[in-house]
Motif scaffolding. Structure first.
Motif, PDB file in Angstrom:
ATOM      1  N   ARG A  82      34.333  32.687  37.281  1.00 57.41           N
ATOM      2  CA  ARG A  82      34.879  31.248  37.470  1.00 57.41           C
ATOM      3  C   ARG A  82      36.103  31.389  38.439  1.00 57.41           C
ATOM      4  NH1 ARG A  82      32.547  26.995  35.783  1.00 57.41           N
ATOM      5  NH2 ARG A  82      33.334  25.088  36.190  1.00 57.41           N
ATOM      6  N   ALA A  83      36.875  32.399  38.117  1.00 56.14           N
ATOM      7  CA  ALA A  83      38.047  32.406  39.057  1.00 56.14           C
ATOM      8  C   ALA A  83      37.719  33.069  40.248  1.00 56.14           C
ATOM      9  CB  ALA A  83      39.239  33.199  38.281  1.00 56.14           C
ATOM     10  N   THR A  84      36.988  34.069  40.456  1.00 54.40           N
ATOM     11  CA  THR A  84      36.871  35.010  41.784  1.00 54.40           C
ATOM     12  C   THR A  84      35.637  34.728  42.265  1.00 54.40           C
ATOM     13  OG1 THR A  84      35.792  36.723  40.541  1.00 54.40           O
ATOM     14  CG2 THR A  84      38.279  36.750  40.735  1.00 54.40           C
ATOM     15  N   GLY A  85      34.576  34.114  41.783  1.00 57.67           N
ATOM     16  CA  GLY A  85      33.254  33.972  42.145  1.00 57.67           C
ATOM     17  C   GLY A  85      32.189  35.173  42.066  1.00 57.67           C
ATOM     18  N   ARG A  86      32.758  36.352  41.270  1.00 56.82           N
ATOM     19  CA  ARG A  86      31.796  37.267  41.107  1.00 56.82           C
ATOM     20  C   ARG A  86      32.079  37.775  39.840  1.00 56.82           C
ATOM     21  NH1 ARG A  86      34.750  42.151  40.841  1.00 56.82           N
ATOM     22  NH2 ARG A  86      37.104  42.140  41.444  1.00 56.82           N
ATOM     23  N   ARG A  87      30.998  38.743  39.137  1.00 52.10           N
ATOM     24  CA  ARG A  87      31.337  39.318  37.972  1.00 52.10           C
ATOM     25  C   ARG A  87      32.288  40.463  37.938  1.00 52.10           C
ATOM     26  NH1 ARG A  87      29.190  36.165  33.817  1.00 52.10           N
ATOM     27  NH2 ARG A  87      29.085  38.007  32.775  1.00 52.10           N
ATOM     28  N   PRO A  88      32.959  40.906  36.840  1.00 51.94           N
ATOM     29  CA  PRO A  88      33.936  41.853  36.882  1.00 51.94           C
ATOM     30  C   PRO A  88      33.308  43.350  36.733  1.00 51.94           C
ATOM     31  CG  PRO A  88      33.872  40.942  34.564  1.00 51.94           C
ATOM     32  CD  PRO A  88      32.947  40.096  35.667  1.00 51.94           C
ATOM     33  N   ARG A  89      34.125  44.304  37.392  1.00 51.52           N
ATOM     34  CA  ARG A  89      33.503  45.356  37.216  1.00 51.52           C
ATOM     35  C   ARG A  89      33.901  45.924  35.834  1.00 51.52           C
ATOM     36  NH1 ARG A  89      35.223  45.178  42.814  1.00 51.52           N
ATOM     37  NH2 ARG A  89      37.512  45.742  42.043  1.00 51.52           N
ATOM     38  N   ASN A 103      46.321  34.970  37.640  1.00 51.97           N
ATOM     39  CA  ASN A 103      47.530  35.679  38.619  1.00 51.97           C
ATOM     40  C   ASN A 103      46.660  36.850  39.391  1.00 51.97           C
ATOM     41  OD1 ASN A 103      49.964  36.706  39.313  1.00 51.97           O
ATOM     42  ND2 ASN A 103      50.878  35.895  37.414  1.00 51.97           N
ATOM     43  N   LEU A 104      45.551  36.947  39.451  1.00 50.58           N
ATOM     44  CA  LEU A 104      44.843  38.128  40.113  1.00 50.58           C
ATOM     45  C   LEU A 104      45.098  37.879  41.683  1.00 50.58           C
ATOM     46  CD1 LEU A 104      41.554  38.612  38.039  1.00 50.58           C
ATOM     47  CD2 LEU A 104      43.449  40.246  38.234  1.00 50.58           C
ATOM     48  N   HIS A 105      45.473  38.834  42.360  1.00 47.65           N
ATOM     49  CA  HIS A 105      45.425  38.801  43.766  1.00 47.65           C
ATOM     50  C   HIS A 105      44.313  38.263  44.474  1.00 47.65           C
ATOM     51  CE1 HIS A 105      46.682  40.122  47.711  1.00 47.65           C
ATOM     52  NE2 HIS A 105      45.352  40.573  47.778  1.00 47.65           N
ATOM     53  N   GLU A 106      43.035  38.687  44.044  1.00 47.35           N
ATOM     54  CA  GLU A 106      41.737  38.022  44.199  1.00 47.35           C
ATOM     55  C   GLU A 106      41.756  36.670  43.981  1.00 47.35           C
ATOM     56  OE1 GLU A 106      36.973  39.283  43.841  1.00 47.35           O
ATOM     57  OE2 GLU A 106      38.595  40.712  43.152  1.00 47.35           O
ATOM     58  N   THR A 107      42.243  36.119  42.960  1.00 51.26           N
ATOM     59  CA  THR A 107      41.976  34.577  42.575  1.00 51.26           C
ATOM     60  C   THR A 107      42.659  33.712  43.859  1.00 51.26           C
ATOM     61  OG1 THR A 107      41.948  35.180  40.173  1.00 51.26           O
ATOM     62  CG2 THR A 107      42.485  33.012  40.850  1.00 51.26           C
ATOM     63  N   ILE A 108      43.956  34.343  44.000  1.00 51.56           N
ATOM     64  CA  ILE A 108      44.642  33.458  45.067  1.00 51.56           C
ATOM     65  C   ILE A 108      44.568  33.929  46.364  1.00 51.56           C
ATOM     66  CG2 ILE A 108      46.468  32.751  43.063  1.00 51.56           C
ATOM     67  CD1 ILE A 108      48.105  34.820  44.170  1.00 51.56           C
ATOM     68  N   THR A 109      43.533  34.818  46.930  1.00 54.10           N
ATOM     69  CA  THR A 109      43.516  35.276  48.232  1.00 54.10           C
ATOM     70  C   THR A 109      42.274  34.762  48.820  1.00 54.10           C
ATOM     71  OG1 THR A 109      44.747  37.247  47.588  1.00 54.10           O
ATOM     72  CG2 THR A 109      43.442  37.657  49.479  1.00 54.10           C
ATOM     73  N   ARG A 110      42.500  34.140  50.111  1.00 55.65           N
ATOM     74  CA  ARG A 110      41.318  34.242  51.126  1.00 55.65           C
ATOM     75  C   ARG A 110      41.066  35.407  51.577  1.00 55.65           C
ATOM     76  NH1 ARG A 110      40.030  34.627  56.624  1.00 55.65           N
ATOM     77  NH2 ARG A 110      39.297  32.918  57.472  1.00 55.65           N
TER      78      ARG A 110
END
Length: 828
Positions: free
Chosen positions: A756-763, A820-827
């Motif tokens: 939900r936060a990043t658009g992908r499933r976690p590794r 707080n993940l970098h990926e969450t707040i990064t375009r």
């Protein structure tokens, strides 16, 4: 006998062979930047600072003075001086503290003079002509002309474009770029599963049609025009301008032509029969900083306001440093002091107090409100007439005087009136008599109370109607050139409105004794002959979708700015934009290109050859802007209030942050309910004290035009995401959803939250870390249940009764990590 190797080395070192192999020297690329940095301060446009009566920015004067002898480097004093070993002769002078030219720069000047010392117009000032689309080897890669221009440069450098980004990255990139909001997991899955050839184009069209598109685009524009909710100087009191923000959002959503958008802001009030929206647009002219300080000098602030408007107009539409000509002619560009004050004269008709509170502004009523207001007016009039009639009837009573309270002395006017026979007592027009009687005579109070109630209803209704500062034209103030910019010295010549002399002129006035207006300025600004606005706007929009401008200095299109990396592409796009002024068409062209769809992952070859991505052989990745960091957290958590437009709001802010605000002193009054969860762009913008979470993520104060925000990477950002109440509350709301909808076990819930936060499933390794965080905090909160309650108490929304506090608190901390993940707040 010479060996083949020695022959080859001799050939490579031969000046003749080298000059044949090297491309011709380009004045704008190779020579002008050096002249601008090293020479123009003393030998440029500013005649007052010019030394030796030598001007190097104009070819004719440089040749006439002997500084340049085309075709003869050794006969050119310019080359002789820059190569001189004599400390008294060398240029730049030793005393200037400027570094001498490098051997490479000296060689460029020698070759340039040998090639004829050709000058060319500065790239941004040159007439705007559509260049031909180049030929490329890998033509199949391109989807539109944008790609061909980008690919031509990539191929010329011996590289290849990056692969196309994966579907998840593309939909997140597009969603952030076009709406400032993340896609939902359902939207991501639908796009990934859509195998149709038009899947991407359909996504683009859907996002361009979203009402949130206007909000995303508005943030860019509001930075430029320095939109804020406070006046800036001294007391920094609030001002009514939020309807202007709504106008900007609506303009982008409705795809208002950029030429009309420009005209309405600069001079909407001067259009024939201007609409309410066009009047609201002119709030642009009132967005500058002003003062209410009692001891401020009016003339000083008139000069400050004129300067502010010239600076902003020059930055927003001309992309240049026109403000550098306030005290003297520009040191590097052709702007003169006359140009500066001539532009200021256009805005001299804006009616405003130089010092003091601003007027309430234009009331913005809907037809329904106007009808209701008319009804309230009628009710108030009827109540007033009722009071007057009741008082008149009372005064006709023979014993009227006897009904007055014994301990109250009537005013003299009432004594005189009551001394008359009852039949001669006319209805009282004296407000003093009416007020006295309705206050002191019991039988008159019901009518008076009814009038007071009607007046209060009207006042309350009127206060609820939004108002906006707008531009009202009036007799223009006198504008003079201020010697050295000194407002205390009004000895300079009076200036009439006019445009910079080196740019295409305004059409002649129909009346030779007339005066150009802001409407003339607006029409000149977006005229086809003006090369600057289209180039400037296109360059800034390119930056929004590719991370960098084609010319990287977004605030400076003059000699001190950086040259475009793809000048032909910039001009092609500028002509395309100028011919339609269609913003959505331009945006669609950019985001449907193959260049835009590239992955942002560097390949070793691209990293080595193009570390700063000047070729655009890959996409850019960067942290979201401040407003969108907040919006993203609220959207992911489900707290976001998606309402479009309206007055500014006050979400959480640390207590005492406004302690230094005075005249009057005040404290941040946090809003309640859904207003707390509005998008970041609606947060009250206090110029002297912008919201601290916004500052942490590099939002500007908007005291001045902001063409490009910096992107810092500092610890305060992670601390804000972890500890700011709005993010803690978002994490708790997110955790509530994770527990309710994420699945039956911890692993499923972690996967649901991450997606939900990043658009992908976690590794697997990512999920392992988050499960460890969950286990740690479960144990901590089981041992310290009061800590769990304290965490869950943060924010306005009450925590749910289920699940147990320790469980929800543990998941809240997991969600704080995810947000707080970098990926969450990064375009990406």
């Amino acid at each position: 006998m010479r060996t083949p190797l020695l022959v080859a080395c001799w050939l490579l070192l031969s000046p003749a062979v080298r000059s044949q192999a090297a491309p011709p020297v380009d004045f704008n690329r190779d020579i002008r930047p050096v002249l601008a940095t090293q020479c123009y301060a003393c030998h440029g446009p500013d005649e007052k600072a010019r030394k030796a009566d030598l001007r190097l920015d104009v070819r004719e004067t440089a040749v006439k003075a002997g500084a340049i002898t085309p075709g003869k480097p050794e006969a050119s004093t310019l080359l002789n001086r820059i190569t001189s070993k004599d400390a008294d002769e060398v240029m730049p002078p030793v005393r200037s503290k400027k570094p001498p030219l490098t051997p490479e720069q000296t060689d460029l000047f020698r070759r340039w003079i040998a090639e004829g010392a050709k000058y060319s117009d500065h790239w941004s000032f040159a007439p705007l002509i559509r260049p031909p689309v180049p030929r490329v080897k890998s033509a199949a890669w391109g989807r539109n002309p944008v790609d061909v221009f980008v690919l031509a440069r990539i191929e010329a450098d011996g590289l290849a474009p990056s692969r196309e980004a994966d579907r998840i990255t593309l939909i997140r990139r597009l969603s952030f770029d076009l709406t400032g909001l993340p896609p939902t997991p359902e939207e991501v899955r639908a796009f990934v599963a859509d195998a149709g050839p038009d899947a991407y184009d359909k996504l683009v069209d859907r996002l361009l049609a979203s009402p949130h598109y206007g909000e995303r685009m508005a943030v860019w524009w509001l930075d430029l025009v320095r939109f804020a909710d406070s006046i800036g100087y001294h007391s920094d009191n609030p001002m009514n301008v939020f309807p202007y923000r709504d106008y900007v959002i609506r303009a982008f959503n409705e795809n208002k032509r950029f030429d009309q958008f420009t005209t309405e802001q600069l001079a909407g009030d001067l259009l024939p029969k201007p609409t309410a929206a066009q009047k609201v647009a002119t709030a642009y002219n009132r967005l500058l900083q002003t003062t209410e300080e009692g001891g401020a000098q009016a003339r000083e602030y008139e000069a400050k306001y004129a300067s502010d408007r010239v600076r902003n107009f020059g930055q927003v539409w001309l992309g240049g440093t026109l403000m550098c000509a306030e005290c003297h002619n520009h040191k590097f560009d052709p702007y003169t002091q006359k140009d500066y004050y001539s532009i200021a004269a256009f805005f001299a008709d804006v009616q405003e107090a130089a010092v003091g509170r601003r007027e309430p502004g234009l009331a913005l009523t809907t037809p329904e409100q106007e009808a209701e207001l008319a009804g309230l007016d009628a009710a108030t009039t009827a109540a007033r007439e009722k009071v007057e009639a009741t008082v008149a009837d009372y005064l006709k009573k023979p014993d009227a005087l006897k009904t007055l309270p014994a301990n109250v002395k009537p005013p003299a006017a009432l004594d005189q009136l009551l001394a008359l026979p009852p039949e001669k007592r006319k209805p009282a027009a004296d407000k003093q008599i009416t007020d006295f009687l309705t206050k002191n005579v019991a039988e008159l109070k019901p009518a008076a109370d009814a009038l007071a109630a009607a007046q209060k209803r009207k006042t309350d209704f009127d206060a609820a109607i939004p108002r906006v500062l707008v531009t009202t034209a009036g007799p223009p103030r006198t504008v003079r050139i201020l010697p050295r910019g000194n407002w205390l010295d009004p000895s300079g010549p009076v200036m009439a409105p006019n445009t910079p002399g080196f740019l295409p002129p305004l059409p002649p006035l129909k009346d030779p004794k007339g005066r150009y207006t802001r409407l003339d300025l607006a029409r000149w600004t977006i005229s086809p002959e003006n090369p600057l606005p289209a180039r400037v706007a296109v360059n800034r929009l390119w930056k929004q979708f590719f991370g960098y401008g084609i010319a990287r200095s977004l605030e400076e299109s003059g000699a001190q700015g950086q040259l475009p990396t793809h000048p032909e592409l910039l001009d092609w796009l500028a002509v395309e934009f100028r011919d339609s002024w269609d913003v959505k068409k331009l945006v669609r062209l950019l985001v449907t290109s193959s260049a835009y769809r590239q992955a942002s992952v560097e390949t070793p070859a691209v990293r080595e050859r193009d570390p700063f991505n000047k070729l655009f052989a890959r996409q850019s990745r960067y942290r979201l802007d401040a407003e969108f960091v907040r919006d993203n957290a609220l959207a992911v958590s489900g707290l976001l209030n998606p309402k479009i437009g309206g007055e500014s709001v006050k979400p959480y802010q640390p207590a005492g942050y406004w302690a230094a605000l005075n005249f009057p002193t005040r404290e941040w009054q946090k809003d309640a309910g859904e207003r707390v969860y509005r998008r970041g762009m609606y947060t009250h913008w206090q110029r002297s004290f912008p919201h601290p979470a916004m500052i942490a993520f590099d939002a500007p104060s908007r005291e001045e035009c902001t063409c490009e925000r910096p992107r810092s990477n500092i610890p305060q950002q992670a601390l804000a995401l972890l500890n700011d109440p709005e993010f803690v509350e978002a994490a708790r709301a997110f955790a509530t959803k994770v527990i309710a909808a994420g699945g039956a076990d911890d692993a499923a819930r972690v996967g649901w939250a991450f997606e939900r936060a990043t658009g992908r499933r976690p590794r697997p390794e990512e999920a392992k870390v988050l499960l460890a965080v969950l286990a740690k905090h479960r144990a901590d909160y089981a041992a310290h249940p009061d800590d769990a309650k304290k965490l869950l108490a943060v924010g306005d929304t009450p925590p749910p009764k289920d699940p147990p506090a320790a469980e929800l608190a543990a998941w809240t901390n997991v969600c704080r990590v995810v947000l707080n993940l970098h990926e969450t707040i990064t375009r990406q």
